[in-house]
Write a protein that holds these residues in place. Sequence first.
Motif, PDB file in Angstrom:
ATOM      1  N   LEU A   1      47.468  36.178  51.873  1.00  9.66           N
ATOM      2  CA  LEU A   1      47.161  37.145  52.688  1.00  9.66           C
ATOM      3  C   LEU A   1      48.652  37.477  53.953  1.00  9.66           C
ATOM      4  O   LEU A   1      48.677  38.492  54.011  1.00  9.66           O
ATOM      5  N   ASP A   2      49.240  36.877  53.985  1.00 10.10           N
ATOM      6  CA  ASP A   2      50.476  37.404  54.739  1.00 10.10           C
ATOM      7  C   ASP A   2      51.320  38.702  53.937  1.00 10.10           C
ATOM      8  O   ASP A   2      51.333  39.162  54.760  1.00 10.10           O
ATOM      9  N   LEU A   3      51.097  38.402  52.546  1.00 12.55           N
ATOM     10  CA  LEU A   3      51.813  38.761  51.664  1.00 12.55           C
ATOM     11  C   LEU A   3      51.123  40.530  51.788  1.00 12.55           C
ATOM     12  O   LEU A   3      50.916  41.557  50.889  1.00 12.55           O
ATOM     13  N   ASP A   4      49.457  40.362  51.521  1.00 10.06           N
ATOM     14  CA  ASP A   4      48.745  41.665  51.139  1.00 10.06           C
ATOM     15  C   ASP A   4      48.457  41.461  50.490  1.00 10.06           C
ATOM     16  O   ASP A   4      48.428  42.637  49.488  1.00 10.06           O
ATOM     17  N   LEU A   5      48.594  40.710  49.269  1.00  9.58           N
ATOM     18  CA  LEU A   5      48.437  41.274  47.799  1.00  9.58           C
ATOM     19  C   LEU A   5      47.232  41.167  47.509  1.00  9.58           C
ATOM     20  O   LEU A   5      47.138  42.391  46.262  1.00  9.58           O
ATOM     21  N   LEU A   6      45.949  40.847  47.948  1.00 12.36           N
ATOM     22  CA  LEU A   6      44.645  41.284  47.719  1.00 12.36           C
ATOM     23  C   LEU A   6      44.958  42.869  47.399  1.00 12.36           C
ATOM     24  O   LEU A   6      44.158  43.515  47.021  1.00 12.36           O
ATOM     25  N   SER A   7      45.159  43.644  48.122  1.00 12.00           N
ATOM     26  CA  SER A   7      45.040  45.214  48.112  1.00 12.00           C
ATOM     27  C   SER A   7      45.619  45.830  47.239  1.00 12.00           C
ATOM     28  O   SER A   7      45.225  47.340  47.248  1.00 12.00           O
ATOM     29  N   HIS A   8      46.653  45.114  46.756  1.00  9.55           N
ATOM     30  CA  HIS A   8      47.304  45.949  45.537  1.00  9.55           C
ATOM     31  C   HIS A   8      46.047  44.794  43.737  1.00  9.55           C
ATOM     32  O   HIS A   8      46.696  45.805  43.135  1.00  9.55           O
ATOM     33  N   PHE A   9      45.352  44.833  44.038  1.00  5.77           N
ATOM     34  CA  PHE A   9      43.816  44.468  43.200  1.00  5.77           C
ATOM     35  C   PHE A   9      43.818  45.558  42.095  1.00  5.77           C
ATOM     36  O   PHE A   9      43.786  46.925  43.560  1.00  5.77           O
ATOM     37  N   ASP A  10      43.585  46.137  41.615  1.00  2.87           N
ATOM     38  CA  ASP A  10      42.782  47.516  40.818  1.00  2.87           C
ATOM     39  C   ASP A  10      42.005  46.945  39.807  1.00  2.87           C
ATOM     40  O   ASP A  10      42.616  45.854  39.231  1.00  2.87           O
ATOM     41  N   PHE A  11      40.891  47.452  39.667  1.00  2.00           N
ATOM     42  CA  PHE A  11      39.641  47.366  37.935  1.00  2.00           C
ATOM     43  C   PHE A  11      39.877  48.388  38.258  1.00  2.00           C
ATOM     44  O   PHE A  11      39.681  49.931  39.558  1.00  2.00           O
ATOM     45  N   PHE A  12      39.762  48.757  36.657  1.00  2.00           N
ATOM     46  CA  PHE A  12      38.714  49.758  36.346  1.00  2.00           C
ATOM     47  C   PHE A  12      38.012  49.576  34.870  1.00  2.00           C
ATOM     48  O   PHE A  12      37.510  48.723  34.089  1.00  2.00           O
ATOM     49  N   TRP A  13      36.747  50.653  34.599  1.00  2.05           N
ATOM     50  CA  TRP A  13      36.589  50.865  33.794  1.00  2.05           C
ATOM     51  C   TRP A  13      38.138  51.112  32.481  1.00  2.05           C
ATOM     52  O   TRP A  13      38.173  52.794  32.404  1.00  2.05           O
ATOM     53  N   ASP A  14      36.858  50.358  31.065  1.00  2.00           N
ATOM     54  CA  ASP A  14      37.321  50.849  29.780  1.00  2.00           C
ATOM     55  C   ASP A  14      36.385  51.494  28.914  1.00  2.00           C
ATOM     56  O   ASP A  14      35.967  50.332  28.446  1.00  2.00           O
ATOM     57  N   ASP A  15      36.289  52.368  28.019  1.00  2.00           N
ATOM     58  CA  ASP A  15      34.621  52.430  28.070  1.00  2.00           C
ATOM     59  C   ASP A  15      35.035  52.284  26.802  1.00  2.00           C
ATOM     60  O   ASP A  15      34.452  51.540  26.275  1.00  2.00           O
ATOM     61  N   PHE A  16      36.181  52.765  25.850  1.00  2.00           N
ATOM     62  CA  PHE A  16      36.884  52.333  24.575  1.00  2.00           C
ATOM     63  C   PHE A  16      35.983  50.854  24.672  1.00  2.00           C
ATOM     64  O   PHE A  16      35.874  50.260  23.255  1.00  2.00           O
ATOM     65  N   ALA A  17      36.793  49.207  25.265  1.00  2.00           N
ATOM     66  CA  ALA A  17      36.245  48.336  25.494  1.00  2.00           C
ATOM     67  C   ALA A  17      35.542  47.542  25.363  1.00  2.00           C
ATOM     68  O   ALA A  17      35.073  46.706  25.162  1.00  2.00           O
ATOM     69  N   ASP A  18      34.390  48.667  26.199  1.00  2.00           N
ATOM     70  CA  ASP A  18      33.402  48.272  27.267  1.00  2.00           C
ATOM     71  C   ASP A  18      33.802  46.878  28.271  1.00  2.00           C
ATOM     72  O   ASP A  18      32.657  45.991  28.011  1.00  2.00           O
ATOM     73  N   ARG A  19      34.464  47.007  28.866  1.00  2.00           N
ATOM     74  CA  ARG A  19      34.839  46.466  29.568  1.00  2.00           C
ATOM     75  C   ARG A  19      35.230  46.709  30.774  1.00  2.00           C
ATOM     76  O   ARG A  19      35.836  47.507  31.075  1.00  2.00           O
ATOM     77  N   VAL A  20      35.876  46.209  31.701  1.00  2.00           N
ATOM     78  CA  VAL A  20      35.909  46.297  33.456  1.00  2.00           C
ATOM     79  C   VAL A  20      37.762  46.118  33.184  1.00  2.00           C
ATOM     80  O   VAL A  20      37.825  44.613  32.884  1.00  2.00           O
ATOM     81  N   GLY A  21      38.371  46.147  33.471  1.00  2.00           N
ATOM     82  CA  GLY A  21      39.680  45.644  33.453  1.00  2.00           C
ATOM     83  C   GLY A  21      40.814  45.818  34.809  1.00  2.00           C
ATOM     84  O   GLY A  21      40.097  46.521  36.029  1.00  2.00           O
ATOM     85  N   TYR A  22      41.281  45.042  34.482  1.00  2.00           N
ATOM     86  CA  TYR A  22      42.513  44.402  35.843  1.00  2.00           C
ATOM     87  C   TYR A  22      43.505  44.517  35.848  1.00  2.00           C
ATOM     88  O   TYR A  22      44.351  44.218  34.614  1.00  2.00           O
ATOM     89  N   HIS A  23      44.214  44.403  36.970  1.00  2.00           N
ATOM     90  CA  HIS A  23      45.461  44.180  37.368  1.00  2.00           C
ATOM     91  C   HIS A  23      45.893  43.811  38.510  1.00  2.00           C
ATOM     92  O   HIS A  23      44.915  44.109  39.426  1.00  2.00           O
ATOM     93  N   ALA A  24      46.518  42.363  38.290  1.00  2.00           N
ATOM     94  CA  ALA A  24      46.125  41.705  39.503  1.00  2.00           C
ATOM     95  C   ALA A  24      47.682  41.835  39.775  1.00  2.00           C
ATOM     96  O   ALA A  24      48.816  41.674  39.041  1.00  2.00           O
TER      97      ALA A  24
END
Length: 152
Positions: A69-92
């Motif tokens: 929380l102090d480093l505000d790391l959660l604001s740097h999550f990214d979620f995106f749709w990968d249509d080719f793989a039919d999945r939700v991708g993410y970057h933690a």
Amino acid sequence: MTLSVETPAVPELEDAVDPNEYEDAEIVGDTDYRRDDLEALLRDGAWEDAFVEWRESTDVTEAEWEVVLDLDLLSHFDFFWDDFADRVGYHAPGIPEDWKEREIHPDVDSWKTVSSINAGLTELGQTVCDVLKDEYITWESEYEAPEDLPDF
């Protein structure tokens, strides 16, 4: 182990980063990453559901969570749709390898802490993806495989 903390705010997903720029993601073909749709689903309860599920089993301690929380790391999550793989991708997000040189937080004082935080955020990201795909996403992949694929 259960982490007794409040569910944080939903991260805002922005189209500023192409997921192929992440070391841990590879998206094939042109795709609509559907970040607006995913963010709406997160706000509609997927984030809360995933966070509750994750905090019931995470090894992240309350002290480590405070660092997140102090480093505000959660604001740097990214979620995106990968249509080719039919999945939700993410970057933690995570604490960088040069954390010692940068002195990023007084409570980040060992590789154990760094490893625990980074692993915990990765697990949270995967849990969010699983909850989104299994319980919230109703659309179908638009990718159609070529008809000339060999039979195996």
